[in-house]
Motif scaffolding. Structure first.
Motif, mmCIF file in Angstrom:
data_model
loop_
_atom_site.group_PDB
_atom_site.id
_atom_site.type_symbol
_atom_site.label_atom_id
_atom_site.label_comp_id
_atom_site.label_asym_id
_atom_site.label_seq_id
_atom_site.Cartn_x
_atom_site.Cartn_y
_atom_site.Cartn_z
ATOM 1 N N SER A 85 -13.499 10.350 -13.109
ATOM 2 C CA SER A 85 -14.476 11.242 -13.740
ATOM 3 C C SER A 85 -13.997 11.686 -15.111
ATOM 4 O O SER A 85 -14.776 11.724 -16.070
ATOM 5 C CB SER A 85 -14.734 12.470 -12.864
ATOM 6 N N GLU A 86 -12.721 12.003 -15.196
ATOM 7 C CA GLU A 86 -12.143 12.403 -16.482
ATOM 8 C C GLU A 86 -12.216 11.257 -17.484
ATOM 9 O O GLU A 86 -12.572 11.453 -18.656
ATOM 10 C CB GLU A 86 -10.696 12.852 -16.288
ATOM 11 N N ARG A 87 -11.902 10.064 -17.045
ATOM 12 C CA ARG A 87 -11.955 8.898 -17.934
ATOM 13 C C ARG A 87 -13.385 8.628 -18.400
ATOM 14 O O ARG A 87 -13.622 8.290 -19.569
ATOM 15 C CB ARG A 87 -11.361 7.683 -17.242
ATOM 16 N N LEU A 88 -14.357 8.789 -17.489
ATOM 17 C CA LEU A 88 -15.753 8.617 -17.880
ATOM 18 C C LEU A 88 -16.173 9.685 -18.887
ATOM 19 O O LEU A 88 -16.891 9.397 -19.851
ATOM 20 C CB LEU A 88 -16.663 8.661 -16.650
ATOM 21 N N SER A 89 -15.720 10.912 -18.685
ATOM 22 C CA SER A 89 -16.033 11.994 -19.626
ATOM 23 C C SER A 89 -15.457 11.694 -21.000
ATOM 24 O O SER A 89 -16.117 11.922 -22.024
ATOM 25 C CB SER A 89 -15.493 13.328 -19.116
ATOM 26 N N GLN A 90 -14.234 11.193 -21.041
ATOM 27 C CA GLN A 90 -13.615 10.835 -22.318
ATOM 28 C C GLN A 90 -14.374 9.692 -22.988
ATOM 29 O O GLN A 90 -14.587 9.712 -24.204
ATOM 30 C CB GLN A 90 -12.150 10.455 -22.109
ATOM 31 N N LEU A 91 -14.790 8.730 -22.193
ATOM 32 C CA LEU A 91 -15.561 7.613 -22.741
ATOM 33 C C LEU A 91 -16.894 8.104 -23.291
ATOM 34 O O LEU A 91 -17.325 7.687 -24.373
ATOM 35 C CB LEU A 91 -15.773 6.544 -21.664
ATOM 36 N N LEU A 92 -17.521 8.999 -22.571
ATOM 37 C CA LEU A 92 -18.806 9.549 -22.996
ATOM 38 C C LEU A 92 -18.683 10.252 -24.346
ATOM 39 O O LEU A 92 -19.589 10.179 -25.176
ATOM 40 C CB LEU A 92 -19.338 10.511 -21.936
#
Length: 91
Positions: free
Chosen positions: A65-72
């Motif tokens: 989830s954190e990685r997706l947030s950073q990607l977003l």
């Protein structure tokens, strides 16, 4: 061990056979236990490893989830990719 166990409310009961069946199902689901050569893993160890496995899955979900947030944060907020990422984070 008693042939029946009661829950806190005392209204629902589970038999020893049901406990054995549930522990057996957990043995099949938890990789740490499933990959062992010995079938003689005590129920207490199965429960302990199940808790550890669930904790590791939670950590993995949090990390993803954190990685997706950073990607977003690095892509255009109105793009199709951003929409897909937001839907993944919301799940």
């Amino acid at each position: 061990m008693s042939s029946r166990r009661s829950t806190q409310s005392g209204t629902s009961r589970i038999t020893d056979d049901q406990i054995i069946e549930l522990v057996s199902k957990l043995r099949q689901l938890v990789p740490e236990i499933r990959n062992r050569r010995s079938d003689k893993v005590p129920a207490s160890k199965v429960l302990q490893e199940t808790c550890n496995y669930i904790r590791s899955l939670h950590r993995e979900v949090d990390d993803l989830s954190e990685r997706l947030s950073q990607l977003l944060a690095t892509i255009d907020a109105d793009s199709a990719e951003a929409s897909i990422i937001r839907s993944l984070i919301a799940q």
